[in-house]
Motif scaffolding. Sequence first.
Motif, PDB file in Angstrom:
ATOM      1  N   ARG A   1       0.844  -1.202   0.000  1.00  0.00           N
ATOM      2  CA  ARG A   1       0.000   0.000   0.000  1.00  0.00           C
ATOM      3  C   ARG A   1       0.879   1.252   0.000  1.00  0.00           C
ATOM      4  O   ARG A   1       1.848   1.314   0.753  1.00  0.00           O
ATOM      5  N   PRO A   2       0.527   2.262  -0.808  1.00  0.00           N
ATOM      6  CA  PRO A   2       1.348   3.475  -0.891  1.00  0.00           C
ATOM      7  C   PRO A   2       1.509   4.153   0.463  1.00  0.00           C
ATOM      8  O   PRO A   2       0.524   4.474   1.131  1.00  0.00           O
ATOM      9  N   GLY A   3       2.747   4.393   0.861  1.00  0.00           N
ATOM     10  CA  GLY A   3       3.022   5.115   2.085  1.00  0.00           C
ATOM     11  C   GLY A   3       2.886   4.320   3.366  1.00  0.00           C
ATOM     12  O   GLY A   3       3.179   4.843   4.451  1.00  0.00           O
ATOM     13  N   PHE A   4       2.469   3.059   3.287  1.00  0.00           N
ATOM     14  CA  PHE A   4       2.216   2.272   4.501  1.00  0.00           C
ATOM     15  C   PHE A   4       3.503   2.051   5.298  1.00  0.00           C
ATOM     16  O   PHE A   4       3.540   2.293   6.512  1.00  0.00           O
ATOM     17  N   LEU A   5       4.561   1.583   4.628  1.00  0.00           N
ATOM     18  CA  LEU A   5       5.815   1.318   5.341  1.00  0.00           C
ATOM     19  C   LEU A   5       6.400   2.586   5.945  1.00  0.00           C
ATOM     20  O   LEU A   5       6.926   2.573   7.065  1.00  0.00           O
ATOM     21  N   SER A   6       6.318   3.689   5.214  1.00  0.00           N
ATOM     22  CA  SER A   6       6.854   4.946   5.735  1.00  0.00           C
ATOM     23  C   SER A   6       6.087   5.372   6.983  1.00  0.00           C
ATOM     24  O   SER A   6       6.688   5.817   7.973  1.00  0.00           O
ATOM     25  N   ARG A   7       4.763   5.239   6.967  1.00  0.00           N
ATOM     26  CA  ARG A   7       3.969   5.596   8.144  1.00  0.00           C
ATOM     27  C   ARG A   7       4.316   4.706   9.328  1.00  0.00           C
ATOM     28  O   ARG A   7       4.392   5.174  10.469  1.00  0.00           O
ATOM     29  N   GLU A   8       4.538   3.428   9.070  1.00  0.00           N
ATOM     30  CA  GLU A   8       4.902   2.514  10.143  1.00  0.00           C
ATOM     31  C   GLU A   8       6.235   2.919  10.769  1.00  0.00           C
ATOM     32  O   GLU A   8       6.402   2.863  11.992  1.00  0.00           O
ATOM     33  N   TYR A   9       7.174   3.352   9.950  1.00  0.00           N
ATOM     34  CA  TYR A   9       8.462   3.806  10.483  1.00  0.00           C
ATOM     35  C   TYR A   9       8.302   5.103  11.273  1.00  0.00           C
ATOM     36  O   TYR A   9       8.950   5.291  12.306  1.00  0.00           O
ATOM     37  N   PHE A  10       7.453   5.990  10.796  1.00  0.00           N
ATOM     38  CA  PHE A  10       7.215   7.233  11.528  1.00  0.00           C
ATOM     39  C   PHE A  10       6.640   6.951  12.914  1.00  0.00           C
ATOM     40  O   PHE A  10       6.910   7.669  13.875  1.00  0.00           O
ATOM     41  N   ARG A  11       5.839   5.890  13.011  1.00  0.00           N
ATOM     42  CA  ARG A  11       5.197   5.542  14.287  1.00  0.00           C
ATOM     43  C   ARG A  11       6.077   4.668  15.168  1.00  0.00           C
ATOM     44  O   ARG A  11       5.653   4.261  16.250  1.00  0.00           O
ATOM     45  N   GLY A  12       7.280   4.375  14.700  1.00  0.00           N
ATOM     46  CA  GLY A  12       8.203   3.588  15.503  1.00  0.00           C
ATOM     47  C   GLY A  12       8.016   2.090  15.407  1.00  0.00           C
ATOM     48  O   GLY A  12       8.646   1.337  16.150  1.00  0.00           O
ATOM     49  N   ARG A  13       7.178   1.619  14.498  1.00  0.00           N
ATOM     50  CA  ARG A  13       6.926   0.183  14.334  1.00  0.00           C
ATOM     51  C   ARG A  13       7.886  -0.375  13.284  1.00  0.00           C
ATOM     52  O   ARG A  13       7.523  -0.547  12.125  1.00  0.00           O
ATOM     53  N   ARG A  14       9.103  -0.636  13.685  1.00  0.00           N
ATOM     54  CA  ARG A  14      10.148  -0.996  12.729  1.00  0.00           C
ATOM     55  C   ARG A  14      10.636  -2.433  12.868  1.00  0.00           C
ATOM     56  O   ARG A  14      11.325  -2.930  11.985  1.00  0.00           O
ATOM     57  N   MET A  15      10.324  -3.089  13.965  1.00  0.00           N
ATOM     58  CA  MET A  15      10.902  -4.398  14.257  1.00  0.00           C
ATOM     59  C   MET A  15      10.467  -5.469  13.261  1.00  0.00           C
ATOM     60  O   MET A  15      11.204  -6.407  12.982  1.00  0.00           O
ATOM     61  N   HIS A  16       9.246  -5.341  12.732  1.00  0.00           N
ATOM     62  CA  HIS A  16       8.703  -6.393  11.871  1.00  0.00           C
ATOM     63  C   HIS A  16       8.970  -6.153  10.379  1.00  0.00           C
ATOM     64  O   HIS A  16       8.464  -6.913   9.553  1.00  0.00           O
ATOM     65  N   TYR A  17       9.731  -5.117  10.047  1.00  0.00           N
ATOM     66  CA  TYR A  17       9.943  -4.778   8.645  1.00  0.00           C
ATOM     67  C   TYR A  17      11.432  -4.740   8.307  1.00  0.00           C
ATOM     68  O   TYR A  17      12.275  -4.453   9.158  1.00  0.00           O
ATOM     69  N   VAL A  18      11.725  -5.021   7.045  1.00  0.00           N
ATOM     70  CA  VAL A  18      13.103  -4.957   6.567  1.00  0.00           C
ATOM     71  C   VAL A  18      13.566  -3.507   6.550  1.00  0.00           C
ATOM     72  O   VAL A  18      12.796  -2.593   6.222  1.00  0.00           O
TER      73      VAL A  18
END
Length: 245
Positions: A1-18
């Motif tokens: 989804r467009p912008g989904f990964l970037s939003r997750e990083y902004f929210r500090g949810r980084r552990m589950h993503y490359v």
Amino acid sequence: RPGFLSREYFRGRRMHYVSPLKLYFFLSIVTFFLVQQSVDIAAEAGTLMQIDDDGGKAGEDMHFTIGNFNGEPWHAETNPVRLAWLPDIGNDLINTRLGRLESAVKKRDWMQLLHAALAATPQALLIILPFFALLLKVFYFFQRRLFMEHMIVALHNHSFLLSVISMLAVFSTLEDWAGLPAQWRNLSAQLAGAVMIWVPVYFFLCLKQAYGQGWRMTAFKFLAIGFAYLPLLAFGFVINFALAL
């Protein structure tokens, strides 16, 4: 989804993503491999676009010159390019690459030029990444995000672009596959067209979702960033193309 990964990083949810950087480098390798294979397969199948030359006989050099400098034709030794603000090593590098370009064109070595262009693409995207992030920083200055947050958006967008290039290489290979039924080859061409249309839509939606501004403001910034980005992309491509020769 467009912008989904970037939003997750902004929210500090980084552990589950490359990591965005690891994702970009992985896709760079995959893209480079798939595109090179696609070109080689097209060349073997005889479907590679042919470039018209001056009609010279086989074995004869094609008439081609780099251009005129100081009122005379360019020559690496007698009339080289000399930029006053560049050190000698920089000027020597430019003239060496111009000489290789002239030699490849004269000998009609289109495959060398094509491979150099393909090799330049991932590096060009990598070089302009910080400049793209800087554009985002300027246009979204009042959101007061860190530069690294804009770099994350840039990395995710360029990773998507590499994925698109990889898909187009696969579709191109399918179109060149003689054993594939005609309807499947036509479907590959249609899918390639759909992917190309999706690229600007994806970038627009990514800006909208990542930064959360209104549709009109996002549309304005999308167009402004696009106009500023394309010359940067062209500049990065030219530099890397010259280095790849």
